[in-house]
Scaffold this motif. Structure first.
Motif, PDB file in Angstrom:
ATOM      1  N   ALA A  33       0.842  -1.211   0.000  1.00  0.00           N
ATOM      2  CA  ALA A  33       0.000   0.000   0.000  1.00  0.00           C
ATOM      3  C   ALA A  33       0.875   1.258   0.000  1.00  0.00           C
ATOM      4  N   LEU A  34       1.944   1.228   0.801  1.00  0.00           N
ATOM      5  CA  LEU A  34       2.841   2.389   0.875  1.00  0.00           C
ATOM      6  C   LEU A  34       3.552   2.603  -0.463  1.00  0.00           C
ATOM      7  N   GLU A  35       3.999   1.518  -1.070  1.00  0.00           N
ATOM      8  CA  GLU A  35       4.682   1.625  -2.357  1.00  0.00           C
ATOM      9  C   GLU A  35       3.740   2.161  -3.438  1.00  0.00           C
ATOM     10  N   ALA A  36       2.491   1.711  -3.431  1.00  0.00           N
ATOM     11  CA  ALA A  36       1.505   2.210  -4.399  1.00  0.00           C
ATOM     12  C   ALA A  36       1.232   3.698  -4.161  1.00  0.00           C
ATOM     13  N   PHE A  37       1.148   4.089  -2.902  1.00  0.00           N
ATOM     14  CA  PHE A  37       0.931   5.495  -2.533  1.00  0.00           C
ATOM     15  C   PHE A  37       2.069   6.368  -3.080  1.00  0.00           C
ATOM     16  N   ARG A  57       2.142   6.536  -7.027  1.00  0.00           N
ATOM     17  CA  ARG A  57       1.148   7.468  -7.599  1.00  0.00           C
ATOM     18  C   ARG A  57       1.662   8.902  -7.556  1.00  0.00           C
ATOM     19  N   ARG A  58       2.379   9.250  -6.541  1.00  0.00           N
ATOM     20  CA  ARG A  58       2.864  10.622  -6.395  1.00  0.00           C
ATOM     21  C   ARG A  58       4.140  10.878  -7.193  1.00  0.00           C
ATOM     22  N   ILE A  59       4.950   9.846  -7.365  1.00  0.00           N
ATOM     23  CA  ILE A  59       6.236  10.000  -8.063  1.00  0.00           C
ATOM     24  C   ILE A  59       6.111   9.677  -9.547  1.00  0.00           C
ATOM     25  N   GLY A  60       5.355   8.634  -9.873  1.00  0.00           N
ATOM     26  CA  GLY A  60       5.210   8.241 -11.266  1.00  0.00           C
ATOM     27  C   GLY A  60       6.329   7.349 -11.772  1.00  0.00           C
ATOM     28  N   ASN A  61       7.107   6.790 -10.848  1.00  0.00           N
ATOM     29  CA  ASN A  61       8.224   5.932 -11.238  1.00  0.00           C
ATOM     30  C   ASN A  61       8.292   4.786 -10.227  1.00  0.00           C
ATOM     31  N   ALA A  62       8.054   3.560 -10.675  1.00  0.00           N
ATOM     32  CA  ALA A  62       7.975   2.404  -9.780  1.00  0.00           C
ATOM     33  C   ALA A  62       9.297   2.140  -9.064  1.00  0.00           C
ATOM     34  N   VAL A  98      11.743   4.309  -8.298  1.00  0.00           N
ATOM     35  CA  VAL A  98      11.957   5.337  -7.271  1.00  0.00           C
ATOM     36  C   VAL A  98      10.989   5.104  -6.116  1.00  0.00           C
ATOM     37  N   ALA A  99       9.772   4.702  -6.429  1.00  0.00           N
ATOM     38  CA  ALA A  99       8.781   4.432  -5.377  1.00  0.00           C
ATOM     39  C   ALA A  99       9.263   3.299  -4.476  1.00  0.00           C
ATOM     40  N   ALA A 100       9.829   2.258  -5.062  1.00  0.00           N
ATOM     41  CA  ALA A 100      10.341   1.140  -4.259  1.00  0.00           C
ATOM     42  C   ALA A 100      11.479   1.615  -3.355  1.00  0.00           C
ATOM     43  N   ASP A 101      12.364   2.450  -3.888  1.00  0.00           N
ATOM     44  CA  ASP A 101      13.477   2.973  -3.095  1.00  0.00           C
ATOM     45  C   ASP A 101      12.981   3.841  -1.946  1.00  0.00           C
ATOM     46  N   LEU A 102      12.033   4.721  -2.223  1.00  0.00           N
ATOM     47  CA  LEU A 102      11.521   5.615  -1.183  1.00  0.00           C
ATOM     48  C   LEU A 102      10.720   4.845  -0.138  1.00  0.00           C
ATOM     49  N   THR A 103      10.040   3.802  -0.548  1.00  0.00           N
ATOM     50  CA  THR A 103       9.307   2.963   0.408  1.00  0.00           C
ATOM     51  C   THR A 103      10.294   2.284   1.356  1.00  0.00           C
ATOM     52  N   GLN A 104      11.352   1.743   0.806  1.00  0.00           N
ATOM     53  CA  GLN A 104      12.368   1.096   1.633  1.00  0.00           C
ATOM     54  C   GLN A 104      12.994   2.106   2.599  1.00  0.00           C
ATOM     55  N   GLU A 105      13.282   3.291   2.072  1.00  0.00           N
ATOM     56  CA  GLU A 105      13.862   4.338   2.921  1.00  0.00           C
ATOM     57  C   GLU A 105      12.909   4.735   4.048  1.00  0.00           C
ATOM     58  N   PHE A 119       2.129   7.318  10.791  1.00  0.00           N
ATOM     59  CA  PHE A 119       3.456   7.900  10.918  1.00  0.00           C
ATOM     60  C   PHE A 119       4.342   7.462   9.747  1.00  0.00           C
ATOM     61  N   LEU A 120       4.241   6.173   9.362  1.00  0.00           N
ATOM     62  CA  LEU A 120       5.002   5.647   8.240  1.00  0.00           C
ATOM     63  C   LEU A 120       4.630   6.377   6.937  1.00  0.00           C
ATOM     64  N   PHE A 121       3.344   6.591   6.716  1.00  0.00           N
ATOM     65  CA  PHE A 121       2.905   7.306   5.510  1.00  0.00           C
ATOM     66  C   PHE A 121       3.356   8.762   5.542  1.00  0.00           C
ATOM     67  N   THR A 122       3.455   9.351   6.718  1.00  0.00           N
ATOM     68  CA  THR A 122       3.963  10.725   6.836  1.00  0.00           C
ATOM     69  C   THR A 122       5.440  10.774   6.458  1.00  0.00           C
ATOM     70  N   ILE A 123       6.200   9.779   6.930  1.00  0.00           N
ATOM     71  CA  ILE A 123       7.617   9.706   6.554  1.00  0.00           C
ATOM     72  C   ILE A 123       7.741   9.592   5.029  1.00  0.00           C
ATOM     73  N   ALA A 124       6.944   8.708   4.444  1.00  0.00           N
ATOM     74  CA  ALA A 124       6.982   8.522   2.990  1.00  0.00           C
ATOM     75  C   ALA A 124       6.599   9.805   2.262  1.00  0.00           C
ATOM     76  N   SER A 125       5.586  10.486   2.747  1.00  0.00           N
ATOM     77  CA  SER A 125       5.155  11.752   2.134  1.00  0.00           C
ATOM     78  C   SER A 125       6.287  12.772   2.143  1.00  0.00           C
ATOM     79  N   ASN A 126       6.980  12.849   3.273  1.00  0.00           N
ATOM     80  CA  ASN A 126       8.102  13.789   3.374  1.00  0.00           C
ATOM     81  C   ASN A 126       9.229  13.407   2.428  1.00  0.00           C
ATOM     82  N   LEU A 127       9.481  12.111   2.292  1.00  0.00           N
ATOM     83  CA  LEU A 127      10.519  11.661   1.361  1.00  0.00           C
ATOM     84  C   LEU A 127      10.134  11.983  -0.088  1.00  0.00           C
TER      85      LEU A 127
END
Length: 177
Positions: free
Chosen positions: A18-22, A25-30, A32-39, A59-67
């Motif tokens: 769910a976090l990776e899909a979130f 959608r915001r980045i448009g690059n799978a 980069v999304a995987a990297d940011l999810t891991q981070e 809190f996890l989704f907030t971290i991802a949003s900030n990244l």
């Protein structure tokens, strides 16, 4: 495994997709999304285990949003500095080696065809095509009629075409050394 690590592992199993899909959608690059999810998970895991967080998924989704926001800012800065990342979609307009060689061969062939013209015809041809003189200007310079200039230019084109055709048919269109 500590209680904090177990919470992170459970959170990862339940919310990674769910976090990776979130993020995607915001980045448009799978990728980069995987990297940011891991981070995002790494940053959460680095927090001290005694830190009290009421809603870990939020809190996890907030971290991802900030990244995501940081990544987007970084991309904007990079584009301003260097014009952005190179795109495979944009063609390079510079001719490649094959096109350059072909152009050189065509130029050499045309040069040979012009050199093969009779001197008077070649002179008229060059005055018209290189110096961009009009029929009348050429006629005045050479003390001939504009009709004669027209005839000589037509003859030059016919002779050049015949020369090029003969050279191509004979296979001797190799570049000169």
């Amino acid at each position: 495994m500590s209680s904090w690590n177990m919470q992170i592992a459970r959170l990862f199993a339940e919310h990674k997709k769910a976090l990776e899909a979130f993020v995607a959608r915001r980045i448009g690059n799978a990728q980069v999304a995987a990297d940011l999810t891991q981070e995002s998970f790494l940053r959460l895991a680095r927090l001290p285990g005694d830190k009290k967080i009421d809603n870990l998924p939020a809190f996890l989704f907030t971290i991802a949003s900030n990244l995501v926001r940081d990544h987007q800012r970084q991309m904007i800065r990079r584009e301003r500095l260097d014009g952005g990342e190179p795109s495979d979609d944009l063609p390079c307009h510079a001719p490649g080696a094959e096109e350059q060689l072909s152009a050189q061969q065509e130029h050499a062939l045309m040069h040979d065809a012009i050199q093969a013209l009779p001197e008077a015809t070649r002179h008229i041809f060059l005055l018209y095509h290189v110096d961009e003189c009009s029929y009348r200007e050429i006629a005045e310079r050479l003390n001939v009629s504009p009709r004669s200039v027209e005839y000589q230019l037509r003859r030059a084109l016919i002779d050049c075409r015949a020369f090029i055709k003969a050279r191509l048919l004979s296979g001797a269109s190799e570049p000169r050394g």
